[in-house]
Scaffold this motif. Structure first.
Motif, PDB file in Angstrom:
ATOM      1  N   ALA A 108       5.874   6.473   3.085  1.00  0.00           N
ATOM      2  CA  ALA A 108       6.591   5.489   3.890  1.00  0.00           C
ATOM      3  C   ALA A 108       5.610   4.508   4.531  1.00  0.00           C
ATOM      4  N   SER A 109       6.071   3.281   4.745  1.00  0.00           N
ATOM      5  CA  SER A 109       5.234   2.269   5.387  1.00  0.00           C
ATOM      6  C   SER A 109       4.797   2.710   6.781  1.00  0.00           C
ATOM      7  N   SER A 110       5.706   3.398   7.485  1.00  0.00           N
ATOM      8  CA  SER A 110       5.366   3.860   8.837  1.00  0.00           C
ATOM      9  C   SER A 110       4.210   4.853   8.809  1.00  0.00           C
ATOM     10  N   ALA A 111       4.140   5.657   7.739  1.00  0.00           N
ATOM     11  CA  ALA A 111       3.047   6.624   7.620  1.00  0.00           C
ATOM     12  C   ALA A 111       1.713   5.918   7.433  1.00  0.00           C
ATOM     13  N   VAL A 112       1.721   4.856   6.639  1.00  0.00           N
ATOM     14  CA  VAL A 112       0.490   4.084   6.431  1.00  0.00           C
ATOM     15  C   VAL A 112       0.052   3.447   7.746  1.00  0.00           C
ATOM     16  N   SER A 113       0.988   2.854   8.455  1.00  0.00           N
ATOM     17  CA  SER A 113       0.662   2.213   9.735  1.00  0.00           C
ATOM     18  C   SER A 113       0.076   3.218  10.720  1.00  0.00           C
ATOM     19  N   ARG A 114       0.637   4.438  10.747  1.00  0.00           N
ATOM     20  CA  ARG A 114       0.127   5.463  11.667  1.00  0.00           C
ATOM     21  C   ARG A 114      -1.308   5.845  11.306  1.00  0.00           C
ATOM     22  N   GLN A 115      -1.590   5.977  10.009  1.00  0.00           N
ATOM     23  CA  GLN A 115      -2.937   6.369   9.584  1.00  0.00           C
ATOM     24  C   GLN A 115      -3.954   5.275   9.900  1.00  0.00           C
ATOM     25  N   ILE A 116      -3.551   4.009   9.746  1.00  0.00           N
ATOM     26  CA  ILE A 116      -4.458   2.902  10.071  1.00  0.00           C
ATOM     27  C   ILE A 116      -4.739   2.883  11.571  1.00  0.00           C
ATOM     28  N   ALA A 117      -3.693   3.049  12.376  1.00  0.00           N
ATOM     29  CA  ALA A 117      -3.866   3.071  13.831  1.00  0.00           C
ATOM     30  C   ALA A 117      -4.757   4.242  14.248  1.00  0.00           C
ATOM     31  N   LYS A 118      -4.566   5.398  13.597  1.00  0.00           N
ATOM     32  CA  LYS A 118      -5.378   6.580  13.895  1.00  0.00           C
ATOM     33  C   LYS A 118      -6.844   6.314  13.590  1.00  0.00           C
ATOM     34  N   LEU A 119      -7.104   5.659  12.469  1.00  0.00           N
ATOM     35  CA  LEU A 119      -8.483   5.363  12.081  1.00  0.00           C
ATOM     36  C   LEU A 119      -9.117   4.361  13.042  1.00  0.00           C
ATOM     37  N   GLU A 120      -8.360   3.337  13.415  1.00  0.00           N
ATOM     38  CA  GLU A 120      -8.885   2.339  14.351  1.00  0.00           C
ATOM     39  C   GLU A 120      -9.182   2.962  15.711  1.00  0.00           C
ATOM     40  N   ASP A 121      -8.316   3.859  16.156  1.00  0.00           N
ATOM     41  CA  ASP A 121      -8.539   4.542  17.438  1.00  0.00           C
ATOM     42  C   ASP A 121      -9.809   5.389  17.388  1.00  0.00           C
ATOM     43  N   SER A 122     -10.001   6.085  16.268  1.00  0.00           N
ATOM     44  CA  SER A 122     -11.171   6.967  16.157  1.00  0.00           C
ATOM     45  C   SER A 122     -12.473   6.175  16.103  1.00  0.00           C
ATOM     46  N   LEU A 123     -12.418   4.956  15.534  1.00  0.00           N
ATOM     47  CA  LEU A 123     -13.618   4.129  15.422  1.00  0.00           C
ATOM     48  C   LEU A 123     -13.808   3.224  16.639  1.00  0.00           C
ATOM     49  N   GLY A 124     -12.762   3.050  17.416  1.00  0.00           N
ATOM     50  CA  GLY A 124     -12.850   2.218  18.611  1.00  0.00           C
ATOM     51  C   GLY A 124     -12.926   0.733  18.338  1.00  0.00           C
ATOM     52  N   THR A 125     -12.386   0.302  17.194  1.00  0.00           N
ATOM     53  CA  THR A 125     -12.420  -1.134  16.862  1.00  0.00           C
ATOM     54  C   THR A 125     -11.296  -1.451  15.898  1.00  0.00           C
ATOM     55  N   PRO A 126     -10.691  -2.651  15.979  1.00  0.00           N
ATOM     56  CA  PRO A 126      -9.661  -3.024  14.998  1.00  0.00           C
ATOM     57  C   PRO A 126     -10.283  -3.274  13.623  1.00  0.00           C
ATOM     58  N   LEU A 127      -9.595  -2.828  12.598  1.00  0.00           N
ATOM     59  CA  LEU A 127     -10.057  -3.017  11.218  1.00  0.00           C
ATOM     60  C   LEU A 127      -9.293  -4.122  10.506  1.00  0.00           C
ATOM     61  N   PHE A 128      -8.144  -4.484  11.028  1.00  0.00           N
ATOM     62  CA  PHE A 128      -7.322  -5.527  10.431  1.00  0.00           C
ATOM     63  C   PHE A 128      -6.855  -6.509  11.494  1.00  0.00           C
TER      64      PHE A 128
ATOM     65  N   ALA B   4       0.832  -1.201   0.000  1.00  0.00           N
ATOM     66  CA  ALA B   4       0.000   0.000   0.000  1.00  0.00           C
ATOM     67  C   ALA B   4       0.869   1.253   0.000  1.00  0.00           C
ATOM     68  N   ALA B   5       1.932   1.247   0.797  1.00  0.00           N
ATOM     69  CA  ALA B   5       2.825   2.405   0.853  1.00  0.00           C
ATOM     70  C   ALA B   5       3.466   2.672  -0.500  1.00  0.00           C
ATOM     71  N   ALA B   6       3.869   1.601  -1.193  1.00  0.00           N
ATOM     72  CA  ALA B   6       4.491   1.764  -2.512  1.00  0.00           C
ATOM     73  C   ALA B   6       3.504   2.382  -3.504  1.00  0.00           C
ATOM     74  N   ARG B   7       2.242   1.959  -3.458  1.00  0.00           N
ATOM     75  CA  ARG B   7       1.236   2.493  -4.377  1.00  0.00           C
ATOM     76  C   ARG B   7       0.865   3.934  -4.037  1.00  0.00           C
ATOM     77  N   LEU B   8       0.967   4.276  -2.759  1.00  0.00           N
ATOM     78  CA  LEU B   8       0.612   5.629  -2.325  1.00  0.00           C
ATOM     79  C   LEU B   8       1.810   6.587  -2.335  1.00  0.00           C
ATOM     80  N   PHE B   9       3.018   6.035  -2.589  1.00  0.00           N
ATOM     81  CA  PHE B   9       4.249   6.829  -2.616  1.00  0.00           C
ATOM     82  C   PHE B   9       4.517   7.507  -1.270  1.00  0.00           C
TER      83      PHE B   9
END
Length: 323
Positions: free
Chosen positions: A32-52, A25-30
């Motif tokens: 860093a992988s760490s940035a993708v991981s942070r955004q996923i964690a941020k989204l999961e925190d905001s929704l209060g549930t794991p998505l993956f 996903a990071a490669a397709r979005l151009f």
């Protein structure tokens, strides 16, 4: 066209859902992988549930993640549809229809349907992706195609049935084959001859194996392939090939082969379905194509199955891939 109308966390989430991998996903979005991981964690925190669910080999969607991904895919497709309509008002629309089908429809049937539709709708753009049954369904689920045509033996969650018709498995034979003189063929008849069959992922093979198992029959296939375009040129008397009717209809019309239905119920219960993504309304032009496709399927179903010939009178024609 991918529109940047979703939030960054949502876009990153969708890309990971598509690829099953943070790195991909990071490669397709151009980014860093760490940035993708942070955004996923941020989204999961905001929704209060794991998505993956995190696994060593990648990321798998949870039930909540599946629900969110389906909603976002439909929303993105709706946005793209509106943009196409706006462009159409400005005379710039590509009038594109994206289709997917399994290989048996691609050699002859779908090109005829596409050409006749384009002739009636000049200026449209028709895209066809050919894949495995699972691959075709995955394209629909990811929103990467509008319409899919495939054989189905069980319902598939998340997909909407636009049209369904019974699509039996046939024994395809040369006209001078002994079984060509029969109106109906049994599985026990077929296994007495050399068999050309699809691989275990092909529905015709799955249903034939099921019928053999119920009767305690065994067979050894002479030729096996996931592509009918490989098996058809190999067909000679006394071979028997398993196939759907649309795959061989043009060869029946030429007198090169005949098709005979099987007597066993499992081989008559397969469905041919035109599918779309559940929850999505197809654009008007795609709806027109579905109607055109359904008419072509119905017309093919009314065609004759070919006439047998006496062995001594049989022609020596070959079945070439270009015919």
């Amino acid at each position: 066209m991918t529109l940047p109308l979703l939030s960054i966390p949502m876009r990153h989430f969708l890309e990971v859902a598509r690829s099953g991998s943070v790195n991909q996903a990071a490669a397709r979005l151009f980014v860093a992988s760490s940035a993708v991981s942070r955004q996923i964690a941020k989204l999961e925190d905001s929704l209060g549930t794991p998505l993956f669910e995190r696994h060593a080999r990648g990321m798998a969607l949870t039930a909540a993640g599946e629900r969110l991904a389906a909603h976002l895919r439909n929303a993105q497709l709706d946005i793209e549809q509106v943009v196409e309509q706006v462009r159409d008002l400005g005379g710039q629309s590509a009038r594109r229809i994206r289709m997917a089908c399994t290989e048996g429809f691609a050699g002859h049937f779908m090109p005829l349907v596409m050409r006749s539709f384009e002739s009636a709708n000049p200026g449209c753009q028709l895209e066809l992706h050919v894949g495995s049954p699972d691959g075709v369904s995955a394209l629909l689920a990811r929103g990467e195609t509008d319409i899919a045509l495939k054989y189905v033996v069980a319902p598939e969650p998340g997909l909407k049935i636009e049209h369904s018709a019974t699509a039996p498995v046939y024994a395809v034979l040369r006209p001078d084959h002994p079984l060509a003189r029969q109106r109906v063929v049994s599985v026990a008849d077929a296994v007495r001859y050399p068999l050309a069959v699809g691989d275990k992922g092909v529905t015709a093979r799955q249903l034939f194996d099921q019928a053999c198992s119920l009767q305690g029959l065994q067979y050894r296939a002479l030729f096996v392939s996931n592509f009918s375009s490989v098996l058809l040129p190999l067909l000679r008397t006394p071979d028997v090939m398993l196939s759907g009717l649309l795959t061989v209809m043009h060869l029946i019309d030429e007198g090169t082969v005949v098709a005979r239905p099987f007597a066993e119920a499992p081989l008559q219960q397969r469905q041919l379905q035109v599918l779309a993504l559940e929850g999505r309304t197809l654009p008007p032009l795609a709806q027109d194509f579905v109607r055109h496709l359904v008419d072509a399927i119905a017309n093919a179903g009314r065609r004759k199955l070919g006439r047998a010939r006496a062995s001594g009178a049989a022609k020596k024609e070959e079945i070439s891939p270009g015919r």
